[in-house]
Design a protein around this motif. Structure first.
Motif, PDB file in Angstrom:
ATOM      1  N   ALA A 133      -4.163   6.996  -4.099  1.00 31.53           N
ATOM      2  CA  ALA A 133      -3.941   7.044  -2.645  1.00 31.53           C
ATOM      3  C   ALA A 133      -5.225   7.425  -1.921  1.00 31.53           C
ATOM      4  O   ALA A 133      -5.523   6.910  -0.834  1.00 31.53           O
ATOM      5  N   ARG A 134      -6.015   8.290  -2.532  1.00 29.18           N
ATOM      6  CA  ARG A 134      -7.287   8.694  -1.938  1.00 29.18           C
ATOM      7  C   ARG A 134      -8.228   7.492  -1.815  1.00 29.18           C
ATOM      8  O   ARG A 134      -8.847   7.281  -0.778  1.00 29.18           O
ATOM      9  N   VAL A 135      -8.318   6.698  -2.872  1.00 32.42           N
ATOM     10  CA  VAL A 135      -9.162   5.495  -2.843  1.00 32.42           C
ATOM     11  C   VAL A 135      -8.634   4.515  -1.801  1.00 32.42           C
ATOM     12  O   VAL A 135      -9.400   3.930  -1.030  1.00 32.42           O
ATOM     13  N   MET A 136      -7.315   4.345  -1.743  1.00 33.40           N
ATOM     14  CA  MET A 136      -6.712   3.419  -0.779  1.00 33.40           C
ATOM     15  C   MET A 136      -7.004   3.865   0.651  1.00 33.40           C
ATOM     16  O   MET A 136      -7.299   3.033   1.517  1.00 33.40           O
ATOM     17  N   LEU A 137      -6.948   5.159   0.909  1.00 39.91           N
ATOM     18  CA  LEU A 137      -7.273   5.659   2.247  1.00 39.91           C
ATOM     19  C   LEU A 137      -8.730   5.375   2.591  1.00 39.91           C
ATOM     20  O   LEU A 137      -9.037   4.922   3.697  1.00 39.91           O
ATOM     21  N   CYS A 138      -9.627   5.638   1.652  1.00 41.72           N
ATOM     22  CA  CYS A 138     -11.053   5.375   1.905  1.00 41.72           C
ATOM     23  C   CYS A 138     -11.279   3.903   2.227  1.00 41.72           C
ATOM     24  O   CYS A 138     -12.040   3.572   3.150  1.00 41.72           O
ATOM     25  N   GLU A 139     -10.613   3.020   1.503  1.00 46.17           N
ATOM     26  CA  GLU A 139     -10.760   1.587   1.775  1.00 46.17           C
ATOM     27  C   GLU A 139     -10.206   1.254   3.149  1.00 46.17           C
ATOM     28  O   GLU A 139     -10.819   0.493   3.903  1.00 46.17           O
ATOM     29  N   GLN A 140      -9.060   1.798   3.506  1.00 43.24           N
ATOM     30  CA  GLN A 140      -8.465   1.501   4.811  1.00 43.24           C
ATOM     31  C   GLN A 140      -9.302   2.060   5.957  1.00 43.24           C
ATOM     32  O   GLN A 140      -9.363   1.462   7.034  1.00 43.24           O
ATOM     33  N   LEU A 141      -9.954   3.185   5.748  1.00 44.75           N
ATOM     34  CA  LEU A 141     -10.856   3.706   6.776  1.00 44.75           C
ATOM     35  C   LEU A 141     -12.039   2.764   6.965  1.00 44.75           C
ATOM     36  O   LEU A 141     -12.430   2.467   8.093  1.00 44.75           O
ATOM     37  N   TYR A 142     -12.598   2.274   5.874  1.00 46.59           N
ATOM     38  CA  TYR A 142     -13.690   1.299   5.979  1.00 46.59           C
ATOM     39  C   TYR A 142     -13.195   0.024   6.648  1.00 46.59           C
ATOM     40  O   TYR A 142     -13.840  -0.525   7.541  1.00 46.59           O
ATOM     41  N   ARG A 143     -12.012  -0.441   6.261  1.00 46.82           N
ATOM     42  CA  ARG A 143     -11.451  -1.659   6.860  1.00 46.82           C
ATOM     43  C   ARG A 143     -11.243  -1.456   8.361  1.00 46.82           C
ATOM     44  O   ARG A 143     -11.548  -2.330   9.167  1.00 46.82           O
ATOM     45  N   ALA A 144     -10.730  -0.295   8.748  1.00 49.32           N
ATOM     46  CA  ALA A 144     -10.506  -0.006  10.172  1.00 49.32           C
ATOM     47  C   ALA A 144     -11.821  -0.039  10.950  1.00 49.32           C
ATOM     48  O   ALA A 144     -11.895  -0.630  12.032  1.00 49.32           O
ATOM     49  N   ALA A 145     -12.853   0.588  10.393  1.00 48.44           N
ATOM     50  CA  ALA A 145     -14.161   0.570  11.060  1.00 48.44           C
ATOM     51  C   ALA A 145     -14.686  -0.854  11.156  1.00 48.44           C
ATOM     52  O   ALA A 145     -15.254  -1.252  12.186  1.00 48.44           O
ATOM     53  N   SER A 146     -14.472  -1.641  10.114  1.00 47.21           N
ATOM     54  CA  SER A 146     -14.913  -3.043  10.122  1.00 47.21           C
ATOM     55  C   SER A 146     -14.179  -3.848  11.185  1.00 47.21           C
ATOM     56  O   SER A 146     -14.779  -4.674  11.875  1.00 47.21           O
ATOM     57  N   ILE A 147     -12.886  -3.607  11.313  1.00 48.61           N
ATOM     58  CA  ILE A 147     -12.095  -4.287  12.344  1.00 48.61           C
ATOM     59  C   ILE A 147     -12.624  -3.923  13.728  1.00 48.61           C
ATOM     60  O   ILE A 147     -12.847  -4.791  14.576  1.00 48.61           O
ATOM     61  N   LEU A 148     -12.830  -2.627  13.965  1.00 56.01           N
ATOM     62  CA  LEU A 148     -13.317  -2.182  15.272  1.00 56.01           C
ATOM     63  C   LEU A 148     -14.720  -2.699  15.570  1.00 56.01           C
ATOM     64  O   LEU A 148     -15.068  -2.912  16.735  1.00 56.01           O
ATOM     65  N   ALA A 149     -15.516  -2.916  14.523  1.00 52.59           N
ATOM     66  CA  ALA A 149     -16.876  -3.430  14.700  1.00 52.59           C
ATOM     67  C   ALA A 149     -16.923  -4.955  14.820  1.00 52.59           C
ATOM     68  O   ALA A 149     -17.973  -5.516  15.085  1.00 52.59           O
ATOM     69  N   GLY A 150     -15.769  -5.606  14.607  1.00 50.89           N
ATOM     70  CA  GLY A 150     -15.736  -7.070  14.673  1.00 50.89           C
ATOM     71  C   GLY A 150     -16.305  -7.739  13.427  1.00 50.89           C
ATOM     72  O   GLY A 150     -16.648  -8.923  13.457  1.00 50.89           O
ATOM     73  N   SER A 151     -16.373  -7.020  12.354  1.00 51.31           N
ATOM     74  CA  SER A 151     -16.901  -7.555  11.089  1.00 51.31           C
ATOM     75  C   SER A 151     -15.883  -8.504  10.453  1.00 51.31           C
ATOM     76  O   SER A 151     -14.681  -8.340  10.625  1.00 51.31           O
ATOM     77  N   PRO A 152     -16.361  -9.466   9.677  1.00 50.66           N
ATOM     78  CA  PRO A 152     -15.429 -10.400   9.014  1.00 50.66           C
ATOM     79  C   PRO A 152     -14.768  -9.828   7.759  1.00 50.66           C
ATOM     80  O   PRO A 152     -14.047 -10.554   7.075  1.00 50.66           O
ATOM     81  N   TYR A 153     -14.979  -8.559   7.424  1.00 48.98           N
ATOM     82  CA  TYR A 153     -14.396  -7.982   6.200  1.00 48.98           C
ATOM     83  C   TYR A 153     -12.886  -8.169   6.176  1.00 48.98           C
ATOM     84  O   TYR A 153     -12.325  -8.542   5.150  1.00 48.98           O
ATOM     85  N   HIS A 154     -12.223  -7.906   7.291  1.00 47.20           N
ATOM     86  CA  HIS A 154     -10.759  -8.035   7.356  1.00 47.20           C
ATOM     87  C   HIS A 154     -10.411  -9.460   7.744  1.00 47.20           C
ATOM     88  O   HIS A 154     -10.746  -9.923   8.828  1.00 47.20           O
TER      89      HIS A 154
END
Length: 156
Positions: A133-154
């Protein structure tokens, strides 16, 4: 907005630690320009075997004073990644200086600590090992930042 991952148990060297470190590094790099981060880990361990109540006391002490507290719990709210990104943005734009994400041990989070939380998130109705769950949270935090930055990661 500083983020804190307050969790029972320490990630030892191995695949979970490698993944968590990678996503934390990515989050810190992407989130900095967005006013998100850094992400700091606070690992606690109940060496005396006091159960969930003892873990809750240690977790509560690890949460920075005045931080918004968000537990990770199967009873919490399930959200999409874009919704989670918007929630982080809402907290940041609302002037929150600190947000603490709390992950309990093998027996979950003590009901008293869970009841004091400002928010509760779920990664689904299944129960996940707290280290995963800790790893999943870290990934989702990165994904959230990527979404807010307009990155194509998500890619949704």
């Amino acid at each position: 907005m500083r983020l804190h991952l307050c969790a029972v148990g320490r990630l030892k060297s191995g695949p979970e630690r490698v993944l968590a470190d990678d996503y934390i590094t990515r989050f810190d790099r992407t989130g900095r320009a967005l006013g998100l981060g850094p992400l700091t880990e606070h690992a606690v361990e109940d060496r005396k075997g006091g159960g969930r109540a003892a873990e809750a006391r240690l977790l509560a002490a690890a949460i920075p004073k005045g931080a918004l507290t968000c537990t990770l719990d199967e009873r919490g709210k399930a959200m999409t990644s874009p919704d989670f990104a918007q929630l982080l943005s809402y907290w940041r734009d609302g002037g929150r200086a600190d947000v603490a994400f709390v992950i309990g041990g093998a027996d979950g989070i003590d009901p008293a600590l869970r009841g004091r939380a400002d928010a509760s998130l779920s990664f689904g109705r299944m129960v996940w090992p707290h280290m995963l769950a800790r790893v999943m949270l870290c990934e989702q935090l990165y994904r959230a930042a990527s979404i807010l930055a307009g990155s194509p990661y998500h890619r949704a």
